[in-house]
Design a protein around this motif. Structure first.
Motif, PDB file in Angstrom:
ATOM      1  N   PHE A  70      26.827  46.108  50.886  1.00 52.45           N
ATOM      2  CA  PHE A  70      27.216  44.755  50.498  1.00 52.45           C
ATOM      3  C   PHE A  70      28.191  44.755  49.324  1.00 52.45           C
ATOM      4  N   ASN A  71      27.853  45.505  48.266  1.00 48.13           N
ATOM      5  CA  ASN A  71      28.686  45.493  47.059  1.00 48.13           C
ATOM      6  C   ASN A  71      30.104  45.987  47.328  1.00 48.13           C
ATOM      7  N   GLN A  72      30.234  47.015  48.152  1.00 44.19           N
ATOM      8  CA  GLN A  72      31.557  47.535  48.481  1.00 44.19           C
ATOM      9  C   GLN A  72      32.401  46.495  49.214  1.00 44.19           C
ATOM     10  N   VAL A  73      31.814  45.853  50.207  1.00 47.08           N
ATOM     11  CA  VAL A  73      32.553  44.870  51.001  1.00 47.08           C
ATOM     12  C   VAL A  73      32.865  43.642  50.163  1.00 47.08           C
ATOM     13  N   PHE A  74      31.892  43.172  49.398  1.00 43.65           N
ATOM     14  CA  PHE A  74      32.103  41.986  48.561  1.00 43.65           C
ATOM     15  C   PHE A  74      33.252  42.234  47.585  1.00 43.65           C
ATOM     16  N   GLN A  75      33.235  43.393  46.922  1.00 40.18           N
ATOM     17  CA  GLN A  75      34.292  43.723  45.962  1.00 40.18           C
ATOM     18  C   GLN A  75      35.643  43.861  46.653  1.00 40.18           C
ATOM     19  N   ALA A  76      35.654  44.455  47.843  1.00 38.33           N
ATOM     20  CA  ALA A  76      36.911  44.626  48.575  1.00 38.33           C
ATOM     21  C   ALA A  76      37.515  43.281  48.971  1.00 38.33           C
ATOM     22  N   VAL A  77      36.678  42.353  49.431  1.00 37.60           N
ATOM     23  CA  VAL A  77      37.174  41.025  49.809  1.00 37.60           C
ATOM     24  C   VAL A  77      37.703  40.296  48.578  1.00 37.60           C
ATOM     25  N   GLU A  78      36.964  40.384  47.489  1.00 42.22           N
ATOM     26  CA  GLU A  78      37.408  39.728  46.253  1.00 42.22           C
ATOM     27  C   GLU A  78      38.734  40.324  45.773  1.00 42.22           C
ATOM     28  N   VAL A 119      44.741  40.099  44.890  1.00 44.68           N
ATOM     29  CA  VAL A 119      46.097  40.662  44.939  1.00 44.68           C
ATOM     30  C   VAL A 119      47.024  39.861  45.845  1.00 44.68           C
ATOM     31  N   ASP A 120      46.483  39.001  46.676  1.00 45.14           N
ATOM     32  CA  ASP A 120      47.297  38.176  47.563  1.00 45.14           C
ATOM     33  C   ASP A 120      47.931  37.051  46.742  1.00 45.14           C
ATOM     34  N   PRO A 121      49.265  37.020  46.642  1.00 40.57           N
ATOM     35  CA  PRO A 121      49.912  35.990  45.817  1.00 40.57           C
ATOM     36  C   PRO A 121      49.747  34.569  46.371  1.00 40.57           C
ATOM     37  N   THR A 122      49.406  34.439  47.644  1.00 43.31           N
ATOM     38  CA  THR A 122      49.244  33.108  48.229  1.00 43.31           C
ATOM     39  C   THR A 122      47.806  32.603  48.117  1.00 43.31           C
ATOM     40  N   ALA A 123      46.892  33.433  47.627  1.00 44.22           N
ATOM     41  CA  ALA A 123      45.476  33.051  47.558  1.00 44.22           C
ATOM     42  C   ALA A 123      45.058  32.775  46.113  1.00 44.22           C
ATOM     43  N   ARG A 124      44.199  31.774  45.969  1.00 51.54           N
ATOM     44  CA  ARG A 124      43.605  31.462  44.660  1.00 51.54           C
ATOM     45  C   ARG A 124      42.105  31.301  44.876  1.00 51.54           C
ATOM     46  N   ILE A 125      41.333  32.230  44.300  1.00 52.25           N
ATOM     47  CA  ILE A 125      39.884  32.181  44.454  1.00 52.25           C
ATOM     48  C   ILE A 125      39.350  30.973  43.699  1.00 52.25           C
ATOM     49  N   THR A 126      38.556  30.163  44.388  1.00 52.70           N
ATOM     50  CA  THR A 126      37.993  28.953  43.770  1.00 52.70           C
ATOM     51  C   THR A 126      36.516  29.102  43.453  1.00 52.70           C
ATOM     52  N   SER A 127      35.826  29.984  44.171  1.00 54.78           N
ATOM     53  CA  SER A 127      34.391  30.134  43.953  1.00 54.78           C
ATOM     54  C   SER A 127      33.936  31.517  44.398  1.00 54.78           C
ATOM     55  N   VAL A 128      33.071  32.133  43.586  1.00 51.52           N
ATOM     56  CA  VAL A 128      32.472  33.416  43.927  1.00 51.52           C
ATOM     57  C   VAL A 128      30.979  33.305  43.687  1.00 51.52           C
ATOM     58  N   SER A 129      30.195  33.535  44.719  1.00 49.21           N
ATOM     59  CA  SER A 129      28.737  33.495  44.606  1.00 49.21           C
ATOM     60  C   SER A 129      28.175  34.761  45.242  1.00 49.21           C
ATOM     61  N   LYS A 130      27.981  35.769  44.406  1.00 47.43           N
ATOM     62  CA  LYS A 130      27.472  37.037  44.920  1.00 47.43           C
ATOM     63  C   LYS A 130      26.038  36.882  45.426  1.00 47.43           C
ATOM     64  N   GLU A 131      25.273  35.986  44.810  1.00 42.89           N
ATOM     65  CA  GLU A 131      23.887  35.752  45.243  1.00 42.89           C
ATOM     66  C   GLU A 131      23.833  35.228  46.675  1.00 42.89           C
ATOM     67  N   HIS A 132      24.800  34.399  47.042  1.00 40.63           N
ATOM     68  CA  HIS A 132      24.847  33.830  48.396  1.00 40.63           C
ATOM     69  C   HIS A 132      25.786  34.608  49.317  1.00 40.63           C
TER      70      HIS A 132
END
Length: 134
Positions: A35-43, A48-61
């Protein structure tokens, strides 16, 4: 799929993956990683994607949400779930408010496939929709 159903689907303003999706290309994808590897990779992928802006991160969910401002302005939610040790499922849901005479769904599907392609380069792909028939 009937002709009418395919026309209606083309004009939907969302696309997403699920375990039992009738479209085999849009089934939940499984990767050989924890889980941690995939979660970190997606984040990291979204950071690094210039067109993306992360709005919410919930590792618990196991969820990451982002606004995509590329070719299509859209909203993406990534859900990451561990099913077995070193087997992690990734579901993507993307939606937009835009309208197009040609239909938005094919473009949204391409965004989903691009993310899965990047994840496939990072982790070994195990399968899609593995538990849908159980």
């Amino acid at each position: 799929m009937s002709f009418l159903k395919s026309i209606i689907r083309r004009y939907e303003k969302y696309s997403g993956t699920s375990e039992n999706n009738s479209d085999e290309q849009l089934r939940t994808r499984y990767y050989k990683a924890n889980f941690n590897q995939v979660f970190q990779a997606v984040e990291d992928l979204l950071k690094v994607d210039p067109t993306a802006r992360i709005t919410s991160v919930s590792k618990e969910h196991g969820e990451i949400s982002a606004e995509l401002n590329g070719r299509i302005r859209s909203f993406l939610t990534v859900t990451i779930i561990t099913t077995k040790p070193f087997e992690t499922a990734v579901d993507l849901h993307i939606s937009t408010e835009r309208f197009s005479l040609a239909g938005m769904n094919p473009a949204l599907r391409q965004e989903v496939f691009k993310i899965y392609e990047k994840l496939g380069k990072t982790f070994p792909f195990i399968g899609a929709g593995k538990y849908g028939n159980q």
